[in-house]
Design a protein around this motif. Structure first.
Motif, PDB file in Angstrom:
ATOM      1  N   THR A   1      14.530  32.896 -32.074  1.00 31.68           N
ATOM      2  CA  THR A   1      14.809  31.909 -31.026  1.00 31.68           C
ATOM      3  C   THR A   1      14.216  30.521 -31.319  1.00 31.68           C
ATOM      4  OG1 THR A   1      15.130  33.537 -29.264  1.00 31.68           O
ATOM      5  CG2 THR A   1      14.415  31.343 -28.594  1.00 31.68           C
ATOM      6  N   PRO A   2      12.934  30.388 -31.685  1.00 30.03           N
ATOM      7  CA  PRO A   2      12.377  29.038 -31.858  1.00 30.03           C
ATOM      8  C   PRO A   2      13.024  28.228 -32.987  1.00 30.03           C
ATOM      9  CG  PRO A   2      10.633  30.676 -31.666  1.00 30.03           C
ATOM     10  CD  PRO A   2      11.911  31.426 -31.859  1.00 30.03           C
ATOM     11  N   LEU A   3      13.587  28.918 -33.970  1.00 31.19           N
ATOM     12  CA  LEU A   3      14.244  28.211 -35.073  1.00 31.19           C
ATOM     13  C   LEU A   3      15.639  27.747 -34.708  1.00 31.19           C
ATOM     14  CD1 LEU A   3      13.347  30.230 -38.303  1.00 31.19           C
ATOM     15  CD2 LEU A   3      12.541  27.966 -37.639  1.00 31.19           C
ATOM     16  N   LEU A   4      16.268  28.423 -33.770  1.00 32.08           N
ATOM     17  CA  LEU A   4      17.681  28.184 -33.496  1.00 32.08           C
ATOM     18  C   LEU A   4      17.941  27.376 -32.227  1.00 32.08           C
ATOM     19  CD1 LEU A   4      18.967  31.802 -34.293  1.00 32.08           C
ATOM     20  CD2 LEU A   4      19.067  29.791 -35.797  1.00 32.08           C
ATOM     21  N   TYR A   5      17.090  27.525 -31.215  1.00 35.35           N
ATOM     22  CA  TYR A   5      17.400  26.969 -29.901  1.00 35.35           C
ATOM     23  C   TYR A   5      16.175  26.322 -29.261  1.00 35.35           C
ATOM     24  CZ  TYR A   5      21.442  30.044 -30.459  1.00 35.35           C
ATOM     25  OH  TYR A   5      22.570  30.666 -30.946  1.00 35.35           O
ATOM     26  N   ASP A   6      16.446  25.494 -28.267  1.00 36.61           N
ATOM     27  CA  ASP A   6      15.340  25.014 -27.446  1.00 36.61           C
ATOM     28  C   ASP A   6      15.139  25.992 -26.289  1.00 36.61           C
ATOM     29  OD1 ASP A   6      17.161  24.412 -25.342  1.00 36.61           O
ATOM     30  OD2 ASP A   6      17.443  22.368 -26.090  1.00 36.61           O
ATOM     31  N   ALA A   7      14.194  25.682 -25.426  1.00 35.55           N
ATOM     32  CA  ALA A   7      13.794  26.632 -24.388  1.00 35.55           C
ATOM     33  C   ALA A   7      14.898  26.930 -23.375  1.00 35.55           C
ATOM     34  CB  ALA A   7      12.556  26.113 -23.661  1.00 35.55           C
ATOM     35  N   SER A   8      15.939  26.103 -23.334  1.00 35.82           N
ATOM     36  CA  SER A   8      17.013  26.340 -22.363  1.00 35.82           C
ATOM     37  C   SER A   8      17.799  27.612 -22.660  1.00 35.82           C
ATOM     38  CB  SER A   8      17.962  25.139 -22.324  1.00 35.82           C
ATOM     39  OG  SER A   8      18.671  25.003 -23.553  1.00 35.82           O
ATOM     40  N   ILE A   9      17.683  28.148 -23.882  1.00 35.98           N
ATOM     41  CA  ILE A   9      18.457  29.342 -24.235  1.00 35.98           C
ATOM     42  C   ILE A   9      18.068  30.538 -23.380  1.00 35.98           C
ATOM     43  CG2 ILE A   9      16.832  30.075 -26.035  1.00 35.98           C
ATOM     44  CD1 ILE A   9      20.687  30.512 -26.040  1.00 35.98           C
ATOM     45  N   TRP A  10      16.803  30.578 -22.919  1.00 38.12           N
ATOM     46  CA  TRP A  10      16.370  31.733 -22.131  1.00 38.12           C
ATOM     47  C   TRP A  10      17.160  31.828 -20.827  1.00 38.12           C
ATOM     48  CZ3 TRP A  10      13.275  35.123 -24.532  1.00 38.12           C
ATOM     49  CH2 TRP A  10      12.511  34.665 -25.606  1.00 38.12           C
ATOM     50  N   ALA A  11      17.263  30.725 -20.111  1.00 30.11           N
ATOM     51  CA  ALA A  11      18.013  30.749 -18.852  1.00 30.11           C
ATOM     52  C   ALA A  11      19.507  30.904 -19.108  1.00 30.11           C
ATOM     53  CB  ALA A  11      17.744  29.462 -18.065  1.00 30.11           C
ATOM     54  N   GLU A  12      20.009  30.235 -20.131  1.00 27.00           N
ATOM     55  CA  GLU A  12      21.438  30.356 -20.449  1.00 27.00           C
ATOM     56  C   GLU A  12      21.797  31.795 -20.801  1.00 27.00           C
ATOM     57  OE1 GLU A  12      24.643  28.918 -23.865  1.00 27.00           O
ATOM     58  OE2 GLU A  12      22.787  27.782 -23.606  1.00 27.00           O
ATOM     59  N   GLY A  13      20.999  32.398 -21.675  1.00 27.72           N
ATOM     60  CA  GLY A  13      21.274  33.766 -22.089  1.00 27.72           C
ATOM     61  C   GLY A  13      21.136  34.753 -20.950  1.00 27.72           C
ATOM     62  N   LEU A  14      20.135  34.550 -20.110  1.00 28.62           N
ATOM     63  CA  LEU A  14      19.932  35.445 -18.971  1.00 28.62           C
ATOM     64  C   LEU A  14      21.117  35.371 -18.015  1.00 28.62           C
ATOM     65  CD1 LEU A  14      17.956  37.406 -17.628  1.00 28.62           C
ATOM     66  CD2 LEU A  14      16.912  35.441 -16.477  1.00 28.62           C
ATOM     67  N   GLY A  15      21.626  34.157 -17.784  1.00 27.37           N
ATOM     68  CA  GLY A  15      22.765  34.006 -16.888  1.00 27.37           C
ATOM     69  C   GLY A  15      24.040  34.593 -17.445  1.00 27.37           C
ATOM     70  N   ALA A  16      24.209  34.504 -18.757  1.00 33.87           N
ATOM     71  CA  ALA A  16      25.456  34.961 -19.382  1.00 33.87           C
ATOM     72  C   ALA A  16      25.464  36.447 -19.687  1.00 33.87           C
ATOM     73  CB  ALA A  16      25.693  34.172 -20.674  1.00 33.87           C
ATOM     74  N   CYS A  17      24.291  37.014 -20.003  1.00 34.62           N
ATOM     75  CA  CYS A  17      24.253  38.373 -20.538  1.00 34.62           C
ATOM     76  C   CYS A  17      23.803  39.432 -19.540  1.00 34.62           C
ATOM     77  CB  CYS A  17      23.306  38.432 -21.740  1.00 34.62           C
ATOM     78  SG  CYS A  17      23.751  37.362 -23.095  1.00 34.62           S
ATOM     79  N   ARG A  18      23.075  39.041 -18.507  1.00 35.20           N
ATOM     80  CA  ARG A  18      22.395  39.962 -17.602  1.00 35.20           C
ATOM     81  C   ARG A  18      21.161  40.511 -18.295  1.00 35.20           C
ATOM     82  NH1 ARG A  18      27.371  42.184 -17.694  1.00 35.20           N
ATOM     83  NH2 ARG A  18      26.572  44.298 -18.118  1.00 35.20           N
ATOM     84  N   ALA A  19      20.097  40.645 -17.565  1.00 35.93           N
ATOM     85  CA  ALA A  19      18.800  40.998 -18.135  1.00 35.93           C
ATOM     86  C   ALA A  19      18.829  42.319 -18.872  1.00 35.93           C
ATOM     87  CB  ALA A  19      17.748  41.049 -17.025  1.00 35.93           C
ATOM     88  N   GLU A  20      19.586  43.281 -18.365  1.00 39.50           N
ATOM     89  CA  GLU A  20      19.578  44.612 -18.985  1.00 39.50           C
ATOM     90  C   GLU A  20      20.266  44.647 -20.342  1.00 39.50           C
ATOM     91  OE1 GLU A  20      22.993  44.643 -15.904  1.00 39.50           O
ATOM     92  OE2 GLU A  20      20.969  43.801 -16.116  1.00 39.50           O
ATOM     93  N   ARG A  21      20.929  43.545 -20.709  1.00 43.17           N
ATOM     94  CA  ARG A  21      21.634  43.487 -22.000  1.00 43.17           C
ATOM     95  C   ARG A  21      20.866  42.681 -23.048  1.00 43.17           C
ATOM     96  NH1 ARG A  21      26.239  46.850 -22.473  1.00 43.17           N
ATOM     97  NH2 ARG A  21      26.432  47.646 -20.352  1.00 43.17           N
ATOM     98  N   ILE A  22      19.621  42.333 -22.760  1.00 41.27           N
ATOM     99  CA  ILE A  22      18.835  41.508 -23.679  1.00 41.27           C
ATOM    100  C   ILE A  22      17.649  42.317 -24.204  1.00 41.27           C
ATOM    101  CG2 ILE A  22      17.509  39.375 -23.950  1.00 41.27           C
ATOM    102  CD1 ILE A  22      19.069  38.246 -21.561  1.00 41.27           C
ATOM    103  N   LEU A  23      17.450  42.289 -25.521  1.00 42.04           N
ATOM    104  CA  LEU A  23      16.326  42.955 -26.169  1.00 42.04           C
ATOM    105  C   LEU A  23      15.422  41.898 -26.789  1.00 42.04           C
ATOM    106  CD1 LEU A  23      18.257  45.757 -28.128  1.00 42.04           C
ATOM    107  CD2 LEU A  23      17.526  45.765 -25.726  1.00 42.04           C
ATOM    108  N   TRP A  24      14.132  41.985 -26.495  1.00 45.54           N
ATOM    109  CA  TRP A  24      13.197  41.043 -27.114  1.00 45.54           C
ATOM    110  C   TRP A  24      12.998  41.399 -28.574  1.00 45.54           C
ATOM    111  CZ3 TRP A  24       7.886  41.706 -28.776  1.00 45.54           C
ATOM    112  CH2 TRP A  24       7.280  40.500 -29.139  1.00 45.54           C
TER     113      TRP A  24
END
Length: 288
Positions: A220-243
């Motif tokens: 994440t830090p190499l590819l995106y700024d901090a806005s990716i967290w909210a964008e990804g959460l809104g688009a993917c739903r929390a249960e579809r994201i793996l840290w």
């Protein structure tokens, strides 16, 4: 709740001793560009080559209980086999800390299918990180489709490398058209796909993720700024994201010495629901 890093890479000792030399001797030029080079801006390696003990020590310091070891999209079948054997050794030695995915090159045909079965029988629990685009294999190649069919039959999740088409050029960059991943998800509904690196923001191509698709947060830090967290959460739903971190990639090239696990874990804890940090991976991969 256990914290699980769902995207970690390790290499056998012979690779660690001389990464560039090993790559040249084994026909792995693309990996060398991606992993064994130094950054022009700093002259420092783009990643480290830690031992198993180094990884365990860093996990302990950060409070990361488990790691999912991912393979690489090697250019040769022999490299895939060596990676898989090494991971089998890691899992046998530390079953409480590691699980691992196998890697294959679909160009090996029947040998690739045999390798999937052997790796599964020896304790590996998925396939990946794979990238047919980087391995010179078409996504409609019969051998590649046979690998995914077998993954579905054996109930092995598949982690795929995805390049965001809007991310600028970097050494070793390979285009991975986002439409290909929608096509694969539709063609293989029985396969659970994990798309690395936020799936290249796949949602911009087709809206909501297919029901058999997850994304991880690697690099994440190499590819995106901090806005990716909210964008990804809104688009993917929390249960579809793996840290996931993409350890041992140097994620903070402008901040030498910054620790990978603590920094990334702190950010994820501040921005993501708690299940993203481990429970989602545990459910998807039947861990624990």
């Amino acid at each position: 709740m256990a914290v699980i890093d769902a995207h970690v890479h390790l290499y056998p000792p012979e690779v660690n001793r001389d990464p560039a030399g090993w790559a040249a001797a084994h026909g792995e030029s693309h990996w060398a560009v991606m992993c064994a080079r130094v950054r022009k801006s700093t002259g420092k390696p783009v990643q480290g080559f830690p031992s198993v003990d180094d990884l365990l020590e860093e996990m302990d310091v950060a409070g990361v209980e488990g790691a999912v070891l991912l393979g690489w999209y090697w250019e040769t079948h022999d490299s895939c086999v060596r990676q898989n054997r090494f991971y089998e050794e890691c899992v046998r030695a530390h079953p409480d800390r590691f699980s691992a995915f196998a890697t294959v090159h679909a160009g090996a045909g029947v040998a690739a299918l045999d390798e999937v079965r052997r790796a599964r029988d020896n304790g590996l629990i998925g396939l990946g990180e794979l990238s047919p685009h980087s391995q010179g294999v078409s996504v409609d190649d019969p051998c590649w489709l046979a690998v995914l069919t077998l993954a579905g039959d054996l109930e092995l999740p598949v982690n795929l490398h995805v390049t965001d088409p809007l991310i600028g050029k970097y050494p070793g960059r390979v285009e991975t058209p986002l439409v290909d991943f929608y096509q694969l998800a539709a063609q293989f509904p029985q396969v659970k796909f994990i798309l690395a690196h936020w799936g290249g923001r796949l949602w911009r191509e087709g809206g909501l993720l297919p029901e058999n698709v997850w994304v991880d947060t690697a690099a994440t830090p190499l590819l995106y700024d901090a806005s990716i967290w909210a964008e990804g959460l809104g688009a993917c739903r929390a249960e579809r994201i793996l840290w996931g971190t993409d350890y041992p990639l140097e994620l903070y090239p402008k901040e030498p010495g910054k620790q990978t696990f603590p920094g990334l874990l702190d950010e994820a804890q501040a921005r993501m629901p708690v299940d993203v940090l481990g429970a989602n991976a545990a459910r998807l991969l039947s861990l624990g």
